[in-house]
Design a protein around this motif. Structure first.
Motif, PDB file in Angstrom:
ATOM      1  N   GLU A   1       0.812  -1.230   0.000  1.00 24.82           N
ATOM      2  CA  GLU A   1       0.000   0.000   0.000  1.00 24.82           C
ATOM      3  C   GLU A   1       0.840   1.273   0.000  1.00 24.82           C
ATOM      4  O   GLU A   1       0.290   2.373  -0.122  1.00 24.82           O
ATOM      5  CB  GLU A   1      -0.972   0.012   1.186  1.00 24.82           C
ATOM      6  N   ASP A   2       2.156   1.147   0.114  1.00 26.27           N
ATOM      7  CA  ASP A   2       3.033   2.308  -0.019  1.00 26.27           C
ATOM      8  C   ASP A   2       3.333   2.627  -1.484  1.00 26.27           C
ATOM      9  O   ASP A   2       3.960   3.649  -1.777  1.00 26.27           O
ATOM     10  CB  ASP A   2       4.364   2.069   0.715  1.00 26.27           C
ATOM     11  N   THR A   3       2.891   1.756  -2.382  1.00 25.52           N
ATOM     12  CA  THR A   3       3.122   1.975  -3.807  1.00 25.52           C
ATOM     13  C   THR A   3       2.455   3.264  -4.260  1.00 25.52           C
ATOM     14  O   THR A   3       1.253   3.469  -4.047  1.00 25.52           O
ATOM     15  CB  THR A   3       2.573   0.793  -4.621  1.00 25.52           C
ATOM     16  N   ALA A   4       3.241   4.145  -4.878  1.00 24.80           N
ATOM     17  CA  ALA A   4       2.739   5.445  -5.307  1.00 24.80           C
ATOM     18  C   ALA A   4       3.860   6.202  -6.010  1.00 24.80           C
ATOM     19  O   ALA A   4       5.022   5.772  -5.983  1.00 24.80           O
ATOM     20  CB  ALA A   4       2.237   6.259  -4.109  1.00 24.80           C
ATOM     21  N   VAL A   5       3.496   7.317  -6.607  1.00 18.17           N
ATOM     22  CA  VAL A   5       4.500   8.271  -7.062  1.00 18.17           C
ATOM     23  C   VAL A   5       4.762   9.217  -5.892  1.00 18.17           C
ATOM     24  O   VAL A   5       3.811   9.783  -5.332  1.00 18.17           O
ATOM     25  CB  VAL A   5       4.031   9.058  -8.297  1.00 18.17           C
TER      26      VAL A   5
ATOM     27  N   GLY B   1       8.472  13.911  -9.335  1.00 21.94           N
ATOM     28  CA  GLY B   1       7.942  12.649  -8.824  1.00 21.94           C
ATOM     29  C   GLY B   1       8.830  11.462  -9.151  1.00 21.94           C
ATOM     30  O   GLY B   1       9.502  11.438 -10.185  1.00 21.94           O
ATOM     31  N   THR B   2       8.840  10.498  -8.261  1.00 27.74           N
ATOM     32  CA  THR B   2       9.591   9.266  -8.475  1.00 27.74           C
ATOM     33  C   THR B   2       8.713   8.085  -8.059  1.00 27.74           C
ATOM     34  O   THR B   2       8.050   8.134  -7.018  1.00 27.74           O
ATOM     35  CB  THR B   2      10.927   9.273  -7.701  1.00 27.74           C
ATOM     36  N   GLN B   3       8.708   7.065  -8.874  1.00 24.78           N
ATOM     37  CA  GLN B   3       7.830   5.915  -8.634  1.00 24.78           C
ATOM     38  C   GLN B   3       8.418   4.970  -7.594  1.00 24.78           C
ATOM     39  O   GLN B   3       9.595   4.591  -7.679  1.00 24.78           O
ATOM     40  CB  GLN B   3       7.590   5.146  -9.936  1.00 24.78           C
ATOM     41  N   VAL B   4       7.594   4.596  -6.646  1.00 22.10           N
ATOM     42  CA  VAL B   4       7.937   3.570  -5.663  1.00 22.10           C
ATOM     43  C   VAL B   4       6.911   2.445  -5.806  1.00 22.10           C
ATOM     44  O   VAL B   4       5.707   2.690  -5.699  1.00 22.10           O
ATOM     45  CB  VAL B   4       7.930   4.121  -4.228  1.00 22.10           C
TER      46      VAL B   4
END
Length: 121
Positions: free
Chosen positions: A88-92, A114-117
């Motif tokens: 659930e931490d997945t985000a830009v 922004g950086t993708q995680v």
């Protein structure tokens, strides 16, 4: 011209760690607050963590105890250490600077690109 340049995103398995960095470039005299926000698909952008010039920090409840924000001595670089990552931490993740002062212009707010995680389960 002022820019916030982020780095450190990527793909990690659940339980893993990542460290994000963000450096403000330009003729900067000072930045009041720096922070990290994130935006997942279909969701609003939300504050993850912030740090003031004096070092005061605040965190979203969802990351408290897992993430740590820090700032270098000149105050133009901010880091976000992310441990025990969850899907659930997945985000830009976006870097943010508030009340940024340069030799010629005062900015109320500046955003990074922004950086993708991505955290896999």
């Amino acid at each position: 011209q002022v820019q916030l340049v982020e780095s450190g995103g990527g793909l990690v398995q659940a339980g893993g760690s990542l460290r994000l960095s963000c450096t403000a470039s330009g003729r900067i005299l000072g930045i009041d607050t720096m922070g990290w926000y994130r935006q997942a698909p279909g969701k609003q952008r939300e504050l993850v963590a912030g740090i003031s010039t004096g070092g005061s920090t605040n965190y979203a409840d969802s990351v408290e105890g897992r993430f740590a924000i820090s700032r270098d001595n000149p105050g133009n670089t901010v880091y976000l250490q992310m441990d025990s990552l969850k899907p659930e931490d997945t985000a830009v993740y976006f870097c943010n600077a508030k009340k940024l002062v340069t030799t010629g212009i005062r900015y109320l707010e500046v955003w990074g690109q922004g950086t993708q995680v991505t955290v896999s389960s």
